[in-house]
Design an enzyme around this catalytic site. Structure first.
Site, PDB file in Angstrom:
ATOM      1  N   SER A 186      -9.970   5.835   4.248  1.00  0.00           N
ATOM      2  CA  SER A 186     -10.153   6.120   2.998  1.00  0.00           C
ATOM      3  C   SER A 186     -11.661   5.432   2.584  1.00  0.00           C
ATOM      4  O   SER A 186     -12.189   4.540   3.147  1.00  0.00           O
ATOM      5  CB  SER A 186      -9.125   5.253   2.099  1.00  0.00           C
ATOM      6  OG  SER A 186      -9.402   5.215   0.712  1.00  0.00           O
ATOM      7  N   TYR A 245      -3.691  -2.146   0.730  1.00  0.00           N
ATOM      8  CA  TYR A 245      -4.189  -0.768   1.349  1.00  0.00           C
ATOM      9  C   TYR A 245      -5.538  -0.920   1.580  1.00  0.00           C
ATOM     10  O   TYR A 245      -6.014  -0.235   2.598  1.00  0.00           O
ATOM     11  CB  TYR A 245      -3.915   0.002  -0.042  1.00  0.00           C
ATOM     12  CG  TYR A 245      -4.269   1.561   0.243  1.00  0.00           C
ATOM     13  CD1 TYR A 245      -3.399   2.361   0.928  1.00  0.00           C
ATOM     14  CD2 TYR A 245      -5.436   1.981  -0.136  1.00  0.00           C
ATOM     15  CE1 TYR A 245      -3.844   3.833   1.167  1.00  0.00           C
ATOM     16  CE2 TYR A 245      -6.050   3.263  -0.136  1.00  0.00           C
ATOM     17  CZ  TYR A 245      -5.268   4.014   0.966  1.00  0.00           C
ATOM     18  OH  TYR A 245      -5.592   5.432   1.028  1.00  0.00           O
TER      19      TYR A 245
END
Length: 250
Positions: free
Chosen positions: A142, A155
């Site tokens: 990401s 995350y």
């Protein structure tokens, strides 16, 4: 079915929705045989059913190390010990500010987002080496690996770690001709941000950081994954391919 991945056996995790679903569909369209993994049994069945005959669904909770090992063992048994591709797309995002982020949320995030890709990669690599297969592993990272999101501490940390897992495993497996790469998506329309998309102000704020002025689609990330999983980039390993509409350019 003919295609760039014809005859290749591929494990894809997180196939019930989002990038995992789009990837399973794309790899199957390119000729691969799919071993689809997700804990959402209904969503998993829907995807496998849409793919048609010759593809397998395997329900599994990847937060459990034993389930990760069972996935690889079952795929090896199904394909006579021949796995060519692994795509680690399964991930979770729990939004909690750092000061109130629970230990349980942290542990669960790392179990799914990092420990599972490690165990799956370790066991798949072992099988590739034993079978003499020069295969490919693709991880889904990401842009939050380098640009943190507010309230995404676990995350963000897990995605930063997955990039280094990619590089580390890629470094060790290169002598065997096994390639390990990652794609780093930007703002993609998936279930993770469905609530934000329902709020025009929040979504507009998200898109403001993307020079292309739009969100990406899961199919666009699946296309990058399909390329990295194919035999085209044979001299590429340990790479983090950014697909973010220009988000990280500024």
């Amino acid at each position: 079915m003919s295609g760039k991945l014809s005859g290749k056996n591929a494990i894809v995790t997180g196939v019930a929705s989002g990038i995992g679903r789009a990837t399973a569909i794309r790899l199957a369209a390119d000729g691969a045989n799919l071993f689809c993994v997700d804990r959402d049994e209904e969503g998993l069945a829907g995807v496998v059913g849409a793919l048609g005959e010759g593809h397998v669904g395997f329900p599994a909770d990847l937060s459990l190390a034993s389930s990760c090992q069972e996935v690889v063992a079952a795929a090896l048994a199904h394909w006579d010990n021949r796995i060519h591709i692994l795509v680690n797309a399964a991930a979770i995002l729990i939004r909690e500010p750092t000061l109130s982020h629970s230990r349980a949320a942290w542990d669960l995030t790392f179990d799914v987002n990092l420990k599972a890709p490690f165990i799956l990669s370790r066991d798949v690599v072992a099988s590739m080496i034993e079978a003499g297969i020069q295969g490919a592993i693709v991880n889904v990272a990401s842009i939050e690996a380098v640009l943190p999101g507010r309230g995404h501490v676990a995350y963000t940390a897990s995605k930063g770690a997955i990039t280094m897992l990619t590089r580390s495993v890629g470094f060790e497996t290169a002598p065997y001709g096994i390639r390990v790469n990652a794609v780093s998506p930007g703002v993609i329309a998936t279930g993770m941000n469905a609530d934000l998309r329902e709020d025009p102000e929040s979504w507009s704020e998200m898109l403001a950081g993307t020079p292309m002025g739009r969100h990406g689609e899961p199919e666009e990330i699946a296309a990058v994954i399909a390329f990295l999983a194919s035999d085209d980039p044979t001299f590429v390993t340990g790479a983090i391919v950014t697909a973010d509409g220009g988000w990280t350019l500024h």
